[in-house]
Write a protein that holds these residues in place. Structure first.
Motif, PDB file in Angstrom:
ATOM      1  N   GLN A 197       0.835  -1.217   0.000  1.00  0.00           N
ATOM      2  CA  GLN A 197       0.000   0.000   0.000  1.00  0.00           C
ATOM      3  C   GLN A 197       0.865   1.262   0.000  1.00  0.00           C
ATOM      4  N   MET A 198       1.985   1.201   0.766  1.00  0.00           N
ATOM      5  CA  MET A 198       2.878   2.369   0.806  1.00  0.00           C
ATOM      6  C   MET A 198       3.456   2.639  -0.582  1.00  0.00           C
ATOM      7  N   LYS A 199       3.852   1.529  -1.275  1.00  0.00           N
ATOM      8  CA  LYS A 199       4.432   1.691  -2.615  1.00  0.00           C
ATOM      9  C   LYS A 199       3.424   2.315  -3.570  1.00  0.00           C
ATOM     10  N   ASN A 200       2.144   2.025  -3.340  1.00  0.00           N
ATOM     11  CA  ASN A 200       1.114   2.552  -4.245  1.00  0.00           C
ATOM     12  C   ASN A 200       0.643   3.953  -3.883  1.00  0.00           C
ATOM     13  N   THR A 201       1.201   4.510  -2.782  1.00  0.00           N
ATOM     14  CA  THR A 201       0.819   5.873  -2.404  1.00  0.00           C
ATOM     15  C   THR A 201       1.622   6.862  -3.240  1.00  0.00           C
ATOM     16  N   CYS A 202       0.932   7.781  -3.863  1.00  0.00           N
ATOM     17  CA  CYS A 202       1.631   8.797  -4.663  1.00  0.00           C
ATOM     18  C   CYS A 202       0.948  10.146  -4.445  1.00  0.00           C
ATOM     19  N   VAL A 203       1.429  11.165  -5.143  1.00  0.00           N
ATOM     20  CA  VAL A 203       0.932  12.529  -4.927  1.00  0.00           C
ATOM     21  C   VAL A 203      -0.578  12.655  -5.221  1.00  0.00           C
ATOM     22  N   HIS A 204      -1.114  11.738  -6.050  1.00  0.00           N
ATOM     23  CA  HIS A 204      -2.528  11.842  -6.415  1.00  0.00           C
ATOM     24  C   HIS A 204      -3.473  11.216  -5.378  1.00  0.00           C
ATOM     25  N   ASN A 205      -2.967  10.307  -4.544  1.00  0.00           N
ATOM     26  CA  ASN A 205      -3.890   9.674  -3.580  1.00  0.00           C
ATOM     27  C   ASN A 205      -3.430   9.865  -2.134  1.00  0.00           C
ATOM     28  N   LEU A 206      -2.722  10.992  -1.895  1.00  0.00           N
ATOM     29  CA  LEU A 206      -2.217  11.250  -0.544  1.00  0.00           C
ATOM     30  C   LEU A 206      -3.346  11.413   0.472  1.00  0.00           C
ATOM     31  N   ALA A 207      -4.519  11.843  -0.006  1.00  0.00           N
ATOM     32  CA  ALA A 207      -5.628  12.085   0.917  1.00  0.00           C
ATOM     33  C   ALA A 207      -6.280  10.771   1.365  1.00  0.00           C
ATOM     34  N   GLU A 208      -6.017   9.680   0.626  1.00  0.00           N
ATOM     35  CA  GLU A 208      -6.645   8.394   0.972  1.00  0.00           C
ATOM     36  C   GLU A 208      -5.861   7.711   2.084  1.00  0.00           C
ATOM     37  N   ASP A 209      -6.592   7.276   3.128  1.00  0.00           N
ATOM     38  CA  ASP A 209      -5.956   6.591   4.252  1.00  0.00           C
ATOM     39  C   ASP A 209      -5.664   5.141   3.910  1.00  0.00           C
ATOM     40  N   ILE A 210      -4.573   4.624   4.457  1.00  0.00           N
ATOM     41  CA  ILE A 210      -4.319   3.181   4.383  1.00  0.00           C
ATOM     42  C   ILE A 210      -5.110   2.564   5.535  1.00  0.00           C
TER      43      ILE A 210
END
Ligand code: ADP
Length: 350
Positions: free
Chosen positions: A83-96
């Motif tokens: 999930q961390m690897k898939n976090t980028c500038v476009h989905n920063l607002a989405e919580d893991i």
């Protein structure tokens, strides 16, 4: 009874007595030798084979079990990593998703979510800032372009028309250069050193002296009072901050108004109050007043030429000096800006 079985073979040179004993012994116990019997050898080989088999089996079983258990234990960590690897500038607002188990992985996930929230807020702020800066730069440029386009459409112009065009060009290029200067100041503040001993009373007198003409034009009185206190800082930066505050106090004041600058030497800190008798700032806007490009009344501020960066610069300067600034209402009307510096940390010299 003495059993000597191999000695004669090993030591053929032994004396006759020994040979005698041996021959007797040979007769009584036929040669047993050290070589195990066939059954013994087969049993031994079987035992060896079985031990190798069971050892390998146990190693394989143990290895597989360990692999399985480790896989199970690391599963949440792998999931978090994915999930961390898939976090980028476009989905920063989405919580893991935080695992229900109250363990270290849950804590790491929560910390990661906190970090992405902060990054997201910072990215949004930067985006907002760039949008506002672009808008502020575009407005005078658009006015200039329109004026020049209209001017070019006709060939012959009167001297008044030339003067009017020059005035527009002058006003808007000034506005642009002031804006660029402000933007540069905001970004270059980090490198400035705060190692000058500054007398606050003298600093306020300098500011008032520099704004005398503007105050006279508007019929505003400027007053400086209170005890002098020295602080460590950068003179030019602090001059800029207090200049902005006093200038606003004059600009947003009423006819024959007052801007009162007072110094208060408290035990652990020094407080500077800048109080005006002007139009005031609505309570619901006090929270946004220090944000870049914020204006209470856009049309009114534009007349005065402000881009809404002044108070944002003031706050950055005060914060750089480890001070604080708050805004309250003056009585019966107007605004008070209260700036405080902790002088325990900044050598109180007077
Ligand atoms: P500007 O350059 O537009 O004055 P500032 O950041 O200095 O930008 O101020 C932001 C807004 O806060 C101004 O547009 C003005 O509406 C309001 N403001 C600032 N100081 C005062 C004051 N002393 N009295 C009333 N309004 C003020």
């Amino acid at each position: 009874m003495i059993h000597i079985m191999e000695a004669p073979k090993l030591y053929p040179a032994l004396n006759s007595t020994t040979s005698h004993i041996e021959s007797e012994a040979d007769n009584e116990y036929p040669l047993m030798g050290l070589t195990p019997s066939l059954e013994g050898q087969l049993a031994k080989q079987g035992f060896r084979g079985e031990s190798v088999f069971y050892t390998l089996f146990m190693i394989l079983l143990g290895g597989s079990l360990t692999y399985y258990m480790l896989g199970k234990a690391l599963e949440p960590l792998n999931k978090l990593n994915y999930q961390m690897k898939n976090t980028c500038v476009h989905n920063l607002a989405e919580d893991i998703e935080v695992p229900q188990t109250k363990d270290e992985i849950g804590e790491i996930t929560e910390s990661f979510n906190d970090l992405t929230h902060k990054l997201n807020a910072s990215f949004l702020m930067q985006k907002h800032f760039s949008q506002n800066a672009a808008h502020e730069l575009r407005t005078p440029l658009a006015v200039l372009k329109t004026k020049v386009d209209v001017f070019k459409k006709r060939k012959n112009h009167t001297p008044e028309e030339y003067d009017s065009l020059i005035e527009v060009v002058e006003t808007h290029t000034e506005r642009l250069s002031e804006l660029v200067k402000n933007l540069l100041e905001m970004t270059n503040m980090e490198a400035i050193e705060l190692n000058q001993t500054i007398s606050l009373h003298h600093l306020l007198l300098d500011v008032v002296h520099d704004l005398d003409l503007l105050a006279d034009e508007k019929g505003i009185n400027l007053l400086v009072s209170g005890e002098d206190v020295n602080i460590l800082g950068n003179y030019n930066l602090l001059h800029r901050a207090f200049y902005n505050l006093v200038e606003n106090g004059i600009r947003y004041n009423c006819e024959s108004g007052l801007v009162n600058l007072s110094l208060q030497d408290r035990k652990e800190k020094v407080i500077i109050l800048i109080a005006d008798t002007g139009i005031g700032i609505p309570d619901d806007m006090k929270g946004s007043i220090f944000e870049p490009f914020f204006r209470v009344d856009t049309s009114r501020s534009r007349e005065n030429g402000g881009a809404g960066l002044g108070l944002s610069i003031v706050k950055s300067i005060i914060n750089k000096h480890k001070g604080q600034i708050v805004v309250t209402n003056n009585k019966p009307c107007g605004t008070v800006f209260e700036i405080s510096f902790n002088i325990e940390r900044q050598h109180k010299d007077s």
